[in-house]
Design a protein around this motif. Structure first.
Motif, PDB file in Angstrom:
ATOM      1  N   UNK A 109       0.840  -1.202   0.000  1.00 46.80           N
ATOM      2  CA  UNK A 109       0.000   0.000   0.000  1.00 46.80           C
ATOM      3  C   UNK A 109       0.869   1.243   0.000  1.00 46.80           C
ATOM      4  N   UNK A 110       0.390   2.299  -0.639  1.00 46.19           N
ATOM      5  CA  UNK A 110       1.015   3.609  -0.584  1.00 46.19           C
ATOM      6  C   UNK A 110       0.299   4.428   0.481  1.00 46.19           C
ATOM      7  N   UNK A 111       1.072   5.210   1.252  1.00 46.58           N
ATOM      8  CA  UNK A 111       0.501   5.950   2.380  1.00 46.58           C
ATOM      9  C   UNK A 111       0.894   7.420   2.307  1.00 46.58           C
ATOM     10  N   UNK A 112      -0.073   8.291   2.552  1.00 42.18           N
ATOM     11  CA  UNK A 112       0.170   9.740   2.532  1.00 42.18           C
ATOM     12  C   UNK A 112       0.956  10.198   3.750  1.00 42.18           C
ATOM     13  N   UNK A 113       0.788   9.521   4.891  1.00 41.38           N
ATOM     14  CA  UNK A 113       1.456   9.917   6.131  1.00 41.38           C
ATOM     15  C   UNK A 113       2.597   8.951   6.452  1.00 41.38           C
ATOM     16  N   UNK A 114       3.440   9.345   7.397  1.00 35.06           N
ATOM     17  CA  UNK A 114       4.530   8.481   7.842  1.00 35.06           C
ATOM     18  C   UNK A 114       4.003   7.325   8.685  1.00 35.06           C
ATOM     19  N   UNK A 115       4.823   6.319   8.862  1.00 31.33           N
ATOM     20  CA  UNK A 115       4.540   5.152   9.708  1.00 31.33           C
ATOM     21  C   UNK A 115       3.311   4.376   9.277  1.00 31.33           C
TER      22      UNK A 115
END
Length: 71
Positions: free
Chosen positions: A37-43
């Protein structure tokens, strides 16, 4: 685009991105139904399912801050 990986991850879970801008090949070499998955936020926060096992796609990583490898 470069022909070699800029990052390689060997474990499931969240992985923060650093200085990844523009188009990159996003390759999921996992198997057995595992996804990435790609995530906009860290962690690994604010993610959306993106890539099934054994697929690749060119993606602009500029607006993403982490990825997750999911079992």
């Amino acid at each position: 685009m470069p022909t070699h990986p800029t990052n390689v991850y060997w474990s499931y879970g969240a992985h923060n991105l650093s200085s990844q801008y523009g188009d990159h090949w996003f390759v999921n070499n996992l198997y057995g139904g595992a996804s990435a998955s790609l995530c906009k936020a860290y962690n690994g926060a604010t993610c959306h399912p993106f890539l099934d096992a054994q697929y690749a796609e060119s993606v602009d990583l500029t607006s993403y801050n982490s990825i997750t490898l999911n079992r």
